[in-house]
Design a protein around this motif. Structure first.
Motif, PDB file in Angstrom:
ATOM      1  N   PRO A   2       0.830  -1.301  -0.012  1.00 56.73           N
ATOM      2  CA  PRO A   2      -0.149   0.142   0.020  1.00 56.73           C
ATOM      3  C   PRO A   2       0.780   1.323   0.093  1.00 56.73           C
ATOM      4  N   ARG A   3       0.471   2.235  -0.949  1.00 51.09           N
ATOM      5  CA  ARG A   3       1.109   3.484  -0.873  1.00 51.09           C
ATOM      6  C   ARG A   3       0.606   4.437   0.058  1.00 51.09           C
ATOM      7  N   SER A   4      -0.220   4.246   0.845  1.00 51.66           N
ATOM      8  CA  SER A   4      -1.009   5.253   1.918  1.00 51.66           C
ATOM      9  C   SER A   4      -1.589   4.413   2.933  1.00 51.66           C
ATOM     10  N   HIS A   5      -1.940   5.205   3.994  1.00 52.19           N
ATOM     11  CA  HIS A   5      -2.780   4.567   5.001  1.00 52.19           C
ATOM     12  C   HIS A   5      -4.065   4.139   4.546  1.00 52.19           C
ATOM     13  N   ARG A   6      -4.689   4.745   3.552  1.00 58.23           N
ATOM     14  CA  ARG A   6      -6.129   4.521   3.118  1.00 58.23           C
ATOM     15  C   ARG A   6      -5.916   3.077   2.426  1.00 58.23           C
ATOM     16  N   GLU A   7      -4.944   3.087   1.721  1.00 51.69           N
ATOM     17  CA  GLU A   7      -4.896   1.703   0.901  1.00 51.69           C
ATOM     18  C   GLU A   7      -4.606   0.705   1.585  1.00 51.69           C
ATOM     19  N   SER A   8      -3.800   0.835   2.654  1.00 49.78           N
ATOM     20  CA  SER A   8      -3.415  -0.097   3.819  1.00 49.78           C
ATOM     21  C   SER A   8      -4.745  -0.567   4.477  1.00 49.78           C
ATOM     22  N   ARG A   9      -5.439   0.348   4.922  1.00 49.85           N
ATOM     23  CA  ARG A   9      -6.621  -0.036   5.256  1.00 49.85           C
ATOM     24  C   ARG A   9      -7.661  -1.043   4.522  1.00 49.85           C
ATOM     25  N   MET A  10      -7.650  -0.517   3.320  1.00 50.45           N
ATOM     26  CA  MET A  10      -8.472  -1.192   2.194  1.00 50.45           C
ATOM     27  C   MET A  10      -8.004  -2.603   2.048  1.00 50.45           C
ATOM     28  N   GLY A  67     -10.477 -18.791   6.894  1.00 51.60           N
ATOM     29  CA  GLY A  67      -9.162 -19.118   6.686  1.00 51.60           C
ATOM     30  C   GLY A  67      -8.101 -18.537   7.856  1.00 51.60           C
ATOM     31  N   THR A  68      -7.068 -18.685   7.506  1.00 54.98           N
ATOM     32  CA  THR A  68      -5.927 -18.194   8.393  1.00 54.98           C
ATOM     33  C   THR A  68      -5.010 -17.762   7.588  1.00 54.98           C
ATOM     34  N   LEU A  69      -4.012 -16.768   8.118  1.00 54.92           N
ATOM     35  CA  LEU A  69      -2.862 -16.537   7.431  1.00 54.92           C
ATOM     36  C   LEU A  69      -1.684 -17.210   7.763  1.00 54.92           C
ATOM     37  N   ASN A  70      -0.683 -17.494   6.802  1.00 52.75           N
ATOM     38  CA  ASN A  70       0.595 -18.183   7.156  1.00 52.75           C
ATOM     39  C   ASN A  70       1.338 -16.835   7.641  1.00 52.75           C
ATOM     40  N   ALA A  71       2.717 -17.156   8.116  1.00 52.37           N
ATOM     41  CA  ALA A  71       3.585 -16.138   8.365  1.00 52.37           C
ATOM     42  C   ALA A  71       3.906 -15.145   7.536  1.00 52.37           C
ATOM     43  N   ASN A  72       4.125 -15.454   6.275  1.00 50.10           N
ATOM     44  CA  ASN A  72       4.397 -14.322   5.500  1.00 50.10           C
ATOM     45  C   ASN A  72       3.326 -13.331   5.264  1.00 50.10           C
ATOM     46  N   GLU A  73       2.017 -14.078   5.201  1.00 47.00           N
ATOM     47  CA  GLU A  73       0.851 -13.110   5.085  1.00 47.00           C
ATOM     48  C   GLU A  73       0.551 -12.241   6.192  1.00 47.00           C
ATOM     49  N   MET A  74       0.795 -12.570   7.578  1.00 45.10           N
ATOM     50  CA  MET A  74       0.787 -12.038   8.661  1.00 45.10           C
ATOM     51  C   MET A  74       1.622 -10.800   8.738  1.00 45.10           C
ATOM     52  N   ASP A  75       3.066 -11.153   8.147  1.00 47.65           N
ATOM     53  CA  ASP A  75       3.877  -9.976   8.131  1.00 47.65           C
ATOM     54  C   ASP A  75       3.403  -8.861   6.949  1.00 47.65           C
ATOM     55  N   SER A  76       2.833  -9.351   5.951  1.00 49.55           N
ATOM     56  CA  SER A  76       2.307  -8.374   4.973  1.00 49.55           C
ATOM     57  C   SER A  76       1.279  -7.604   5.414  1.00 49.55           C
ATOM     58  N   ALA A  77       0.435  -8.375   6.189  1.00 53.03           N
ATOM     59  CA  ALA A  77      -0.640  -7.657   6.750  1.00 53.03           C
ATOM     60  C   ALA A  77      -0.402  -6.684   7.697  1.00 53.03           C
ATOM     61  N   LEU A  78       0.565  -6.830   8.595  1.00 54.81           N
ATOM     62  CA  LEU A  78       0.988  -6.186   9.700  1.00 54.81           C
ATOM     63  C   LEU A  78       1.905  -4.668   9.159  1.00 54.81           C
ATOM     64  N   GLU A  79       2.378  -4.643   7.821  1.00 51.25           N
ATOM     65  CA  GLU A  79       3.456  -3.731   7.353  1.00 51.25           C
ATOM     66  C   GLU A  79       2.564  -2.764   7.022  1.00 51.25           C
ATOM     67  N   THR A  80       2.955  -1.220   7.308  1.00 52.83           N
ATOM     68  CA  THR A  80       2.298  -0.089   6.945  1.00 52.83           C
ATOM     69  C   THR A  80       3.241   0.440   5.945  1.00 52.83           C
ATOM     70  N   PRO A  81       2.589   1.652   5.341  1.00 56.48           N
ATOM     71  CA  PRO A  81       3.288   2.316   4.233  1.00 56.48           C
ATOM     72  C   PRO A  81       4.513   2.860   4.909  1.00 56.48           C
ATOM     73  N   CYS A  82       4.586   3.179   6.112  1.00 53.00           N
ATOM     74  CA  CYS A  82       5.660   3.930   6.761  1.00 53.00           C
ATOM     75  C   CYS A  82       6.907   2.984   6.845  1.00 53.00           C
ATOM     76  N   ASP A  83       6.463   1.535   7.011  1.00 57.80           N
ATOM     77  CA  ASP A  83       7.272   0.485   7.217  1.00 57.80           C
ATOM     78  C   ASP A  83       8.305   0.085   5.819  1.00 57.80           C
ATOM     79  N   ARG A  84       7.685   0.604   4.708  1.00 60.44           N
ATOM     80  CA  ARG A  84       8.366   0.211   3.489  1.00 60.44           C
ATOM     81  C   ARG A  84       9.454   1.290   3.226  1.00 60.44           C
ATOM     82  N   PRO A  85      10.719   0.682   2.715  1.00 59.67           N
ATOM     83  CA  PRO A  85      11.659   1.606   2.374  1.00 59.67           C
ATOM     84  C   PRO A  85      11.186   2.598   1.294  1.00 59.67           C
ATOM     85  N   SER A  86      11.716   3.785   1.327  1.00 60.70           N
ATOM     86  CA  SER A  86      11.393   4.750   0.264  1.00 60.70           C
ATOM     87  C   SER A  86      12.175   4.507  -0.862  1.00 60.70           C
TER      88      SER A  86
END
Length: 100
Positions: A55-63, A77-96
């Protein structure tokens, strides 16, 4: 998300059609299994595209989180570890990606 929804609908339609053909004796169990594998692969690719989307913004992250939660609730269903990491990552966590 649209790609995943289309793939889910296609999978549902394909399962229904393959079940009808199998019940009528038109296809073998191997052909039936191969047909279902194909639509399941398309659905999985759509899901992975959502999981891996950054996601490029907090809005996209929420969506993204809302869609993932609705999908998991609907499929029980449930998330595997990689899916959980992706779900918890916010736009601020991504490198610029901008170059200075």
């Amino acid at each position: 998300m649209d790609r995943h929804i289309v793939a889910q609908r296609a999978a549902t339609d394909a399962v229904r059609a393959w079940d009808e053909r199998r019940a009528a004796g038109e296809v073998t169990n191997v052909a039936y299994a191969n047909g279902l594998l194909g639509v399941a692969s398309d659905e999985q690719a759509g899901w992975l595209a959502i999981v891996n989307y950054g996601p490029r913004s907090h809005r996209e992250s929420r969506m993204k989180l809302t869609y993932m939660a609705a999908y998991l609730i609907a499929t029980r269903g449930t998330l595997n570890a990689n899916e959980m990491d992706s779900a918890l990552e916010t736009p601020c966590d991504r490198p610029s990606t901008s170059i200075s």
